[in-house]
Design a protein around this motif. Structure first.
Motif, PDB file in Angstrom:
ATOM      1  N   LEU A 207       0.828  -1.192   0.000  1.00 56.81           N
ATOM      2  CA  LEU A 207       0.000   0.000   0.000  1.00 56.81           C
ATOM      3  C   LEU A 207       0.870   1.253   0.000  1.00 56.81           C
ATOM      4  CD1 LEU A 207      -2.634  -1.165   2.621  1.00 56.81           C
ATOM      5  CD2 LEU A 207      -2.826  -1.238   0.124  1.00 56.81           C
ATOM      6  N   ARG A 208       0.333   2.335  -0.562  1.00 56.10           N
ATOM      7  CA  ARG A 208       1.114   3.559  -0.694  1.00 56.10           C
ATOM      8  C   ARG A 208       1.210   4.361   0.593  1.00 56.10           C
ATOM      9  NH1 ARG A 208      -0.886   5.993  -6.551  1.00 56.10           N
ATOM     10  NH2 ARG A 208      -0.246   4.186  -7.826  1.00 56.10           N
ATOM     11  N   SER A 209       0.364   4.082   1.555  1.00 55.09           N
ATOM     12  CA  SER A 209       0.361   4.867   2.785  1.00 55.09           C
ATOM     13  C   SER A 209      -0.042   3.993   3.965  1.00 55.09           C
ATOM     14  CB  SER A 209      -0.612   6.045   2.662  1.00 55.09           C
ATOM     15  OG  SER A 209      -0.800   6.695   3.902  1.00 55.09           O
ATOM     16  N   THR A 210       0.501   4.321   5.144  1.00 53.73           N
ATOM     17  CA  THR A 210       0.084   3.629   6.359  1.00 53.73           C
ATOM     18  C   THR A 210      -1.376   3.929   6.698  1.00 53.73           C
ATOM     19  OG1 THR A 210       0.925   5.482   7.677  1.00 53.73           O
ATOM     20  CG2 THR A 210       2.407   3.603   7.345  1.00 53.73           C
ATOM     21  N   ASP A 211      -1.901   5.020   6.144  1.00 58.27           N
ATOM     22  CA  ASP A 211      -3.310   5.350   6.371  1.00 58.27           C
ATOM     23  C   ASP A 211      -4.244   4.275   5.825  1.00 58.27           C
ATOM     24  OD1 ASP A 211      -2.474   7.716   7.499  1.00 58.27           O
ATOM     25  OD2 ASP A 211      -2.804   8.909   5.694  1.00 58.27           O
ATOM     26  N   TYR A 212      -3.759   3.482   4.872  1.00 60.83           N
ATOM     27  CA  TYR A 212      -4.591   2.461   4.231  1.00 60.83           C
ATOM     28  C   TYR A 212      -4.575   1.126   4.965  1.00 60.83           C
ATOM     29  CZ  TYR A 212      -4.325   5.509   0.054  1.00 60.83           C
ATOM     30  OH  TYR A 212      -4.397   6.552  -0.826  1.00 60.83           O
ATOM     31  N   LEU A 213      -3.686   0.956   5.932  1.00 63.37           N
ATOM     32  CA  LEU A 213      -3.460  -0.376   6.494  1.00 63.37           C
ATOM     33  C   LEU A 213      -4.702  -0.975   7.145  1.00 63.37           C
ATOM     34  CD1 LEU A 213       0.136  -0.056   7.995  1.00 63.37           C
ATOM     35  CD2 LEU A 213      -0.598  -1.597   6.174  1.00 63.37           C
ATOM     36  N   GLU A 214      -5.314  -0.241   8.040  1.00 69.37           N
ATOM     37  CA  GLU A 214      -6.437  -0.810   8.781  1.00 69.37           C
ATOM     38  C   GLU A 214      -7.613  -1.123   7.872  1.00 69.37           C
ATOM     39  OE1 GLU A 214      -9.286   0.312  12.625  1.00 69.37           O
ATOM     40  OE2 GLU A 214      -7.422   1.418  12.260  1.00 69.37           O
ATOM     41  N   ARG A 215      -8.011  -0.150   7.056  1.00 70.75           N
ATOM     42  CA  ARG A 215      -9.139  -0.368   6.153  1.00 70.75           C
ATOM     43  C   ARG A 215      -8.784  -1.411   5.081  1.00 70.75           C
ATOM     44  NH1 ARG A 215     -14.415  -0.801   6.064  1.00 70.75           N
ATOM     45  NH2 ARG A 215     -15.353  -0.181   4.083  1.00 70.75           N
ATOM     46  N   GLY A 216      -7.549  -1.372   4.607  1.00 69.33           N
ATOM     47  CA  GLY A 216      -7.126  -2.337   3.608  1.00 69.33           C
ATOM     48  C   GLY A 216      -7.187  -3.755   4.133  1.00 69.33           C
ATOM     49  N   ALA A 217      -6.749  -3.959   5.378  1.00 64.09           N
ATOM     50  CA  ALA A 217      -6.803  -5.296   5.977  1.00 64.09           C
ATOM     51  C   ALA A 217      -8.240  -5.800   6.065  1.00 64.09           C
ATOM     52  CB  ALA A 217      -6.163  -5.276   7.354  1.00 64.09           C
ATOM     53  N   LEU A 218      -9.164  -4.902   6.387  1.00 60.60           N
ATOM     54  CA  LEU A 218     -10.570  -5.296   6.499  1.00 60.60           C
ATOM     55  C   LEU A 218     -11.132  -5.701   5.140  1.00 60.60           C
ATOM     56  CD1 LEU A 218     -13.129  -5.544   8.219  1.00 60.60           C
ATOM     57  CD2 LEU A 218     -13.586  -3.122   7.726  1.00 60.60           C
ATOM     58  N   LEU A 219     -10.854  -4.902   4.113  1.00 61.18           N
ATOM     59  CA  LEU A 219     -11.390  -5.206   2.782  1.00 61.18           C
ATOM     60  C   LEU A 219     -10.736  -6.434   2.163  1.00 61.18           C
ATOM     61  CD1 LEU A 219     -11.655  -1.571   1.352  1.00 61.18           C
ATOM     62  CD2 LEU A 219     -13.498  -3.002   2.253  1.00 61.18           C
ATOM     63  N   LEU A 220      -9.514  -6.737   2.592  1.00 62.08           N
ATOM     64  CA  LEU A 220      -8.802  -7.910   2.079  1.00 62.08           C
ATOM     65  C   LEU A 220      -9.071  -9.172   2.893  1.00 62.08           C
ATOM     66  CD1 LEU A 220      -5.280  -6.419   1.291  1.00 62.08           C
ATOM     67  CD2 LEU A 220      -6.843  -7.412  -0.388  1.00 62.08           C
ATOM     68  N   ALA A 221      -9.872  -9.080   3.925  1.00 60.94           N
ATOM     69  CA  ALA A 221     -10.090 -10.214   4.833  1.00 60.94           C
ATOM     70  C   ALA A 221     -10.438 -11.521   4.114  1.00 60.94           C
ATOM     71  CB  ALA A 221     -11.163  -9.858   5.854  1.00 60.94           C
ATOM     72  N   PRO A 222     -11.260 -11.512   3.050  1.00 60.90           N
ATOM     73  CA  PRO A 222     -11.604 -12.788   2.401  1.00 60.90           C
ATOM     74  C   PRO A 222     -10.417 -13.538   1.809  1.00 60.90           C
ATOM     75  CG  PRO A 222     -13.192 -11.084   1.812  1.00 60.90           C
ATOM     76  CD  PRO A 222     -12.080 -10.396   2.516  1.00 60.90           C
ATOM     77  N   VAL A 223      -9.282 -12.854   1.542  1.00 57.96           N
ATOM     78  CA  VAL A 223      -8.125 -13.547   0.984  1.00 57.96           C
ATOM     79  C   VAL A 223      -7.115 -13.927   2.066  1.00 57.96           C
ATOM     80  CG1 VAL A 223      -8.400 -12.394  -1.236  1.00 57.96           C
ATOM     81  CG2 VAL A 223      -6.804 -11.442   0.440  1.00 57.96           C
ATOM     82  N   ASN A 224      -7.462 -13.671   3.351  1.00 62.33           N
ATOM     83  CA  ASN A 224      -6.622 -14.047   4.483  1.00 62.33           C
ATOM     84  C   ASN A 224      -5.228 -13.421   4.387  1.00 62.33           C
ATOM     85  OD1 ASN A 224      -6.081 -15.338   6.916  1.00 62.33           O
ATOM     86  ND2 ASN A 224      -5.297 -17.180   5.913  1.00 62.33           N
ATOM     87  N   PRO A 225      -5.139 -12.094   4.390  1.00 66.34           N
ATOM     88  CA  PRO A 225      -3.837 -11.437   4.221  1.00 66.34           C
ATOM     89  C   PRO A 225      -2.975 -11.539   5.470  1.00 66.34           C
ATOM     90  CG  PRO A 225      -5.505  -9.804   4.701  1.00 66.34           C
ATOM     91  CD  PRO A 225      -6.235 -11.121   4.565  1.00 66.34           C
ATOM     92  N   VAL A 226      -1.667 -11.576   5.262  1.00 66.10           N
ATOM     93  CA  VAL A 226      -0.688 -11.576   6.355  1.00 66.10           C
ATOM     94  C   VAL A 226       0.161 -10.318   6.222  1.00 66.10           C
ATOM     95  CG1 VAL A 226       1.290 -12.761   7.375  1.00 66.10           C
ATOM     96  CG2 VAL A 226      -0.623 -14.088   6.460  1.00 66.10           C
ATOM     97  N   ARG A 227       0.254  -9.547   7.284  1.00 64.26           N
ATOM     98  CA  ARG A 227       1.030  -8.303   7.261  1.00 64.26           C
ATOM     99  C   ARG A 227       2.523  -8.601   7.177  1.00 64.26           C
ATOM    100  NH1 ARG A 227       1.074  -3.240  10.030  1.00 64.26           N
ATOM    101  NH2 ARG A 227       2.827  -2.084   9.108  1.00 64.26           N
ATOM    102  N   VAL A 228       3.229  -7.849   6.324  1.00 67.21           N
ATOM    103  CA  VAL A 228       4.682  -7.946   6.228  1.00 67.21           C
ATOM    104  C   VAL A 228       5.288  -7.008   7.260  1.00 67.21           C
ATOM    105  CG1 VAL A 228       6.691  -7.676   4.742  1.00 67.21           C
ATOM    106  CG2 VAL A 228       4.520  -8.463   3.766  1.00 67.21           C
ATOM    107  N   PRO A 229       6.070  -7.503   8.203  1.00 66.65           N
ATOM    108  CA  PRO A 229       6.608  -6.643   9.269  1.00 66.65           C
ATOM    109  C   PRO A 229       7.393  -5.451   8.720  1.00 66.65           C
ATOM    110  CG  PRO A 229       7.011  -8.955   9.761  1.00 66.65           C
ATOM    111  CD  PRO A 229       6.500  -8.907   8.358  1.00 66.65           C
TER     112      PRO A 229
END
Length: 217
Positions: free
Chosen positions: A131-153
């Motif tokens: 993602l281009r910004s940390t502002d997108y992380l929380e909402r992005g994780a929610l919208l991506l939930a069906p693909v079971n995303p794993v955060r890259v540290p």
């Protein structure tokens, strides 16, 4: 008897013949020794390689990313150093930079382009969305939930799997829909296919797994 032409020299000849405004090229390596095709595909993995038998398809892009011309030159030089020989063919070249840039503005467009570049028999993918910004992380994780995303540290990135027919990972259709949902909320980023497998046939398992850093993904 003439020695086979080095792969890096074949690439230089192809590159010299490309049109001035080329942006992306799809190439195919036909490996002389079928038993070494797996190693050839492994060496070309950073260039989005996919293998079918003795054929290894991969991508070169002048727009940056993971498969620049210089990177491909280095990867092919490694083939030459290991004595892997074959024939390099140009499959497709894309000169429409404006259309490509417009598609890259959306995640759904990027997904369509990456999918189109895969071999016809692809079966499993390991995908990264940065993602281009940390502002997108929380909402992005929610919208991506069906693909079971794993955060890259320590990065604004997620990784997940896509399975074409069965096994571990989201379906291509669900993946597409998740990207469309991100686009609808103007969440921008860059997609990359980190690993790809073709024509897998699992026996007594749901599908293949990758080990990255000692962990299963």
């Amino acid at each position: 008897m003439l020695s086979p032409m080095a792969l890096v020299d074949q690439w230089r000849a192809i590159e010299d013949g490309l049109p001035e405004g080329w942006e992306d090229a799809r190439l195919r390596l036909i490996v002389d020794d079928r038993d070494r095709a797996a190693r050839a595909a492994q060496l070309l993995a950073p260039a989005l390689a996919g293998r079918h038998g003795s054929f290894v398809a991969f991508q070169v892009s002048r727009r940056g990313g993971s498969s620049s011309p210089n990177l491909v030159r280095r990867l092919l030089a490694r083939h030459d150093a290991e004595g892997i020989t074959g024939t390099l063919d140009l499959v497709r070249v894309d000169e429409t930079a404006a259309a490509a840039e417009e598609a890259q503005a959306t995640l759904a467009g990027q997904w369509e382009q990456l999918s189109a570049a895969l071999p016809d028999d692809w079966s499993d993918l390991h995908v990264e969305l940065e993602l281009r910004s940390t502002d997108y992380l929380e909402r992005g994780a929610l919208l991506l939930a069906p693909v079971n995303p794993v955060r890259v540290p320590a990065r604004t990135a997620f990784r997940f799997r896509v399975a074409r027919r069965f096994g571990y990972g989201a379906s291509p259709q669900m993946t597409q829909r998740c990207f469309e949902r991100l686009d609808e909320e103007n969440i921008r980023g860059t997609l990359r296919i980190l690993r790809a497998l073709s024509d897998t046939k699992p026996v007594y398992t749901q599908g293949p797994v990758w080990y990255v850093g000692g962990r299963v993904v």
